[in-house]
Motif scaffolding. Structure first.
Motif, PDB file in Angstrom:
ATOM      1  N   ALA A  28      33.037  34.704  64.374  1.00 17.77           N
ATOM      2  CA  ALA A  28      32.155  35.868  64.429  1.00 17.77           C
ATOM      3  C   ALA A  28      31.251  35.990  63.205  1.00 17.77           C
ATOM      4  N   GLU A  29      31.794  35.776  62.013  1.00 15.80           N
ATOM      5  CA  GLU A  29      31.006  35.953  60.790  1.00 15.80           C
ATOM      6  C   GLU A  29      29.901  34.909  60.681  1.00 15.80           C
ATOM      7  N   ALA A  30      30.242  33.657  60.913  1.00 13.75           N
ATOM      8  CA  ALA A  30      29.243  32.593  60.803  1.00 13.75           C
ATOM      9  C   ALA A  30      28.201  32.699  61.912  1.00 13.75           C
ATOM     10  N   PHE A  31      28.630  33.156  63.082  1.00 12.73           N
ATOM     11  CA  PHE A  31      27.680  33.317  64.193  1.00 12.73           C
ATOM     12  C   PHE A  31      26.655  34.389  63.841  1.00 12.73           C
ATOM     13  N   ARG A  32      27.116  35.490  63.291  1.00  8.90           N
ATOM     14  CA  ARG A  32      26.178  36.547  62.876  1.00  8.90           C
ATOM     15  C   ARG A  32      25.201  36.011  61.839  1.00  8.90           C
ATOM     16  N   ALA A  33      25.710  35.229  60.903  1.00  8.93           N
ATOM     17  CA  ALA A  33      24.843  34.657  59.869  1.00  8.93           C
ATOM     18  C   ALA A  33      23.777  33.755  60.492  1.00  8.93           C
ATOM     19  N   GLU A  34      24.148  33.018  61.502  1.00  7.67           N
ATOM     20  CA  GLU A  34      23.191  32.143  62.172  1.00  7.67           C
ATOM     21  C   GLU A  34      22.121  32.958  62.875  1.00  7.67           C
ATOM     22  N   VAL A  35      22.553  34.034  63.531  1.00  5.33           N
ATOM     23  CA  VAL A  35      21.592  34.897  64.222  1.00  5.33           C
ATOM     24  C   VAL A  35      20.617  35.513  63.222  1.00  5.33           C
ATOM     25  N   VAL A  36      21.133  36.000  62.107  1.00  8.59           N
ATOM     26  CA  VAL A  36      20.277  36.626  61.093  1.00  8.59           C
ATOM     27  C   VAL A  36      19.303  35.604  60.500  1.00  8.59           C
ATOM     28  N   ALA A  37      19.736  34.363  60.390  1.00 10.35           N
ATOM     29  CA  ALA A  37      18.867  33.320  59.845  1.00 10.35           C
ATOM     30  C   ALA A  37      17.668  33.059  60.745  1.00 10.35           C
ATOM     31  N   ILE A  38      17.863  33.126  62.055  1.00  9.98           N
ATOM     32  CA  ILE A  38      16.762  32.861  62.986  1.00  9.98           C
ATOM     33  C   ILE A  38      15.992  34.133  63.345  1.00  9.98           C
ATOM     34  N   ASP A  39      16.605  35.290  63.078  1.00  5.49           N
ATOM     35  CA  ASP A  39      15.995  36.571  63.429  1.00  5.49           C
ATOM     36  C   ASP A  39      16.412  37.615  62.386  1.00  5.49           C
ATOM     37  N   PRO A  40      15.793  37.606  61.196  1.00 11.20           N
ATOM     38  CA  PRO A  40      16.208  38.466  60.087  1.00 11.20           C
ATOM     39  C   PRO A  40      16.388  39.956  60.411  1.00 11.20           C
ATOM     40  N   PRO A  41      15.541  40.566  61.271  1.00 13.88           N
ATOM     41  CA  PRO A  41      15.752  41.984  61.575  1.00 13.88           C
ATOM     42  C   PRO A  41      17.119  42.284  62.210  1.00 13.88           C
ATOM     43  N   MET A  42      17.782  41.253  62.745  1.00 17.99           N
ATOM     44  CA  MET A  42      19.100  41.464  63.333  1.00 17.99           C
ATOM     45  C   MET A  42      20.172  41.709  62.272  1.00 17.99           C
ATOM     46  N   ALA A  43      19.788  41.666  61.007  1.00 16.26           N
ATOM     47  CA  ALA A  43      20.725  41.967  59.922  1.00 16.26           C
ATOM     48  C   ALA A  43      21.243  43.401  60.032  1.00 16.26           C
ATOM     49  N   ARG A  44      20.529  44.232  60.785  1.00 18.55           N
ATOM     50  CA  ARG A  44      20.980  45.606  60.976  1.00 18.55           C
ATOM     51  C   ARG A  44      22.222  45.692  61.859  1.00 18.55           C
ATOM     52  N   LEU A  45      22.520  44.619  62.586  1.00 16.21           N
ATOM     53  CA  LEU A  45      23.650  44.620  63.508  1.00 16.21           C
ATOM     54  C   LEU A  45      24.932  44.243  62.783  1.00 16.21           C
ATOM     55  N   PRO A  46      25.998  45.021  62.958  1.00 15.19           N
ATOM     56  CA  PRO A  46      27.278  44.661  62.349  1.00 15.19           C
ATOM     57  C   PRO A  46      27.909  43.475  63.063  1.00 15.19           C
ATOM     58  N   GLN A  47      28.831  42.835  62.418  1.00 14.08           N
ATOM     59  CA  GLN A  47      29.493  41.663  62.991  1.00 14.08           C
ATOM     60  C   GLN A  47      30.165  41.973  64.322  1.00 14.08           C
ATOM     61  N   GLY A  48      30.647  43.196  64.463  1.00 10.22           N
ATOM     62  CA  GLY A  48      31.365  43.569  65.679  1.00 10.22           C
ATOM     63  C   GLY A  48      30.483  43.819  66.885  1.00 10.22           C
ATOM     64  N   ASP A  49      29.177  43.903  66.688  1.00 13.46           N
ATOM     65  CA  ASP A  49      28.267  44.148  67.818  1.00 13.46           C
ATOM     66  C   ASP A  49      27.951  42.812  68.491  1.00 13.46           C
ATOM     67  N   SER A  50      28.960  42.259  69.109  1.00  7.91           N
ATOM     68  CA  SER A  50      28.829  40.912  69.671  1.00  7.91           C
ATOM     69  C   SER A  50      27.796  40.818  70.772  1.00  7.91           C
ATOM     70  N   GLN A  51      27.671  41.849  71.609  1.00  4.16           N
ATOM     71  CA  GLN A  51      26.741  41.783  72.730  1.00  4.16           C
ATOM     72  C   GLN A  51      25.294  41.641  72.260  1.00  4.16           C
ATOM     73  N   ARG A  52      24.907  42.425  71.270  1.00  6.41           N
ATOM     74  CA  ARG A  52      23.529  42.359  70.795  1.00  6.41           C
ATOM     75  C   ARG A  52      23.279  41.069  70.016  1.00  6.41           C
ATOM     76  N   LEU A  53      24.277  40.609  69.286  1.00  2.00           N
ATOM     77  CA  LEU A  53      24.125  39.353  68.558  1.00  2.00           C
ATOM     78  C   LEU A  53      24.008  38.178  69.525  1.00  2.00           C
ATOM     79  N   LEU A  54      24.814  38.218  70.574  1.00  2.12           N
ATOM     80  CA  LEU A  54      24.719  37.179  71.594  1.00  2.12           C
ATOM     81  C   LEU A  54      23.339  37.210  72.254  1.00  2.12           C
ATOM     82  N   ARG A  55      22.859  38.416  72.507  1.00  3.76           N
ATOM     83  CA  ARG A  55      21.554  38.569  73.135  1.00  3.76           C
ATOM     84  C   ARG A  55      20.463  37.975  72.249  1.00  3.76           C
ATOM     85  N   ALA A  56      20.525  38.258  70.950  1.00  2.03           N
ATOM     86  CA  ALA A  56      19.522  37.734  70.030  1.00  2.03           C
ATOM     87  C   ALA A  56      19.558  36.205  69.993  1.00  2.03           C
TER      88      ALA A  56
END
Length: 299
Positions: free
Chosen positions: A136-164
């Protein structure tokens, strides 16, 4: 559609929305349109607290139980269907009364959604696999790397991170790119709007009574039938409030007392989240404490 031809009734589960909508629709020659994400499905009538057959016979009800449980209904899909239904109701000279507890549905209808291209279902499976591989932690980091505004999403918000992740994978552009694009409302306006927000103690007591009634009215049998279908666990319906709790009972993991306790607790938590959403996202909507006050406000 002019702003004088529409009514919105929103609020948490067990708060009295359906009763208010039925009374208002009767008095104002209206027809009811569902705005609840789980009540769109044919399965689990009891567990999702859909209006009874008797209530549906009083005035026309739309978008209740019209989809099979194997369907992934999105806010955009619902809004498109609702807009068409609302126009047909208005064309008949009736008053559309939209009622439900899914705040994003109301927003999609009145504000529109970001014009995100369709993403193949296989991309979600790929996203889930990627998250499981990375953690979960590394996946969020990957999402934030490709889409910086997604940094607002907490690690537990898996649905939105998956969507991004899946949107970027499918389109080559970040989700935030599409979210920044202009939106177009599905309808022109809202005549009267109300949020039914009962006092916390009263709402929680209502949640407890509803959970108990569901068990008495046959919700367990509904879940047995649902499990027999062996649907994909990632489907929205499989994540409906009560599915996990009653599945645990059916599989002898919990006894009836434990099942009821957990169902009541999770229903209260769900209602609290809904209250918080409407308090923060619909600040310009009038708020009342019960269905009677909502009826008085609208009438």
């Amino acid at each position: 559609m002019s702003a004088a031809n529409l009514i919105f009734i929103a609020g948490p589960t067990a708060g009295g929305k359906s009763a208010a909508a039925l009374s208002i629709a009767q008095k104002l020659d209206g027809e009811i349109v569902n705005a609840d994400a789980m009540q769109v499905y044919e399965d689990l009538r009891i567990l999702t607290a859909r209006p009874s057959v008797a209530d549906e016979a009083v005035v026309p009800h739309h978008l209740y139980g019209h989809l099979d449980g194997d369907t992934r209904c999105s806010a955009g899909m619902w809004a498109e269907s609702a807009a068409k239904v609302i126009k047909k109701i208005a064309a008949r000279g009736k008053l559309p009364v939209i009622v439900g507890g899914t705040g994003l549905y109301f927003r999609a209808l009145t504000e529109g959604l970001s014009p995100i291209p369709d993403v193949p279902a296989s991309m979600r499976e790929e996203a889930i696999s990627r998250r499981e591989t990375l953690g979960a932690e590394a996946f969020r980091a990957e999402v934030v790397a490709i889409d910086p505004p997604m940094a607002r999403l907490p690690q537990g918000d898996s649905q939105r991170l998956l969507r991004a992740w899946e949107v970027h994978r499918a389109t080559g552009k970040p989700l935030s790119f599409f979210q920044a694009m202009p939106r177009k409302p599905m309808i022109d306006g809202v005549a009267k709007r109300v949020v039914i927000a009962p006092e916390r103690e009263r709402l929680y007591a209502s949640c407890d009574r509803r959970a108990e009634a569901m068990l008495e009215q046959g919700a367990i049998d509904e879940i047995r039938a649902l499990l027999d279908r062996q649907l994909d666990p990632s489907l929205p319906l499989m994540k409906a409030l009560g599915v996990a709790e009653l599945t645990a009972f059916i599989q002898d993991e919990w006894d009836r007392e434990m099942t009821l306790s957990q169902l009541q607790q999770n229903t209260r938590r769900f209602a609290k989240r809904q209250l918080t959403w409407f308090r923060n996202q619909t600040r310009d909507w009038p708020q009342v404490k019960d269905s009677a006050a909502a009826i008085d406000l609208i009438l």
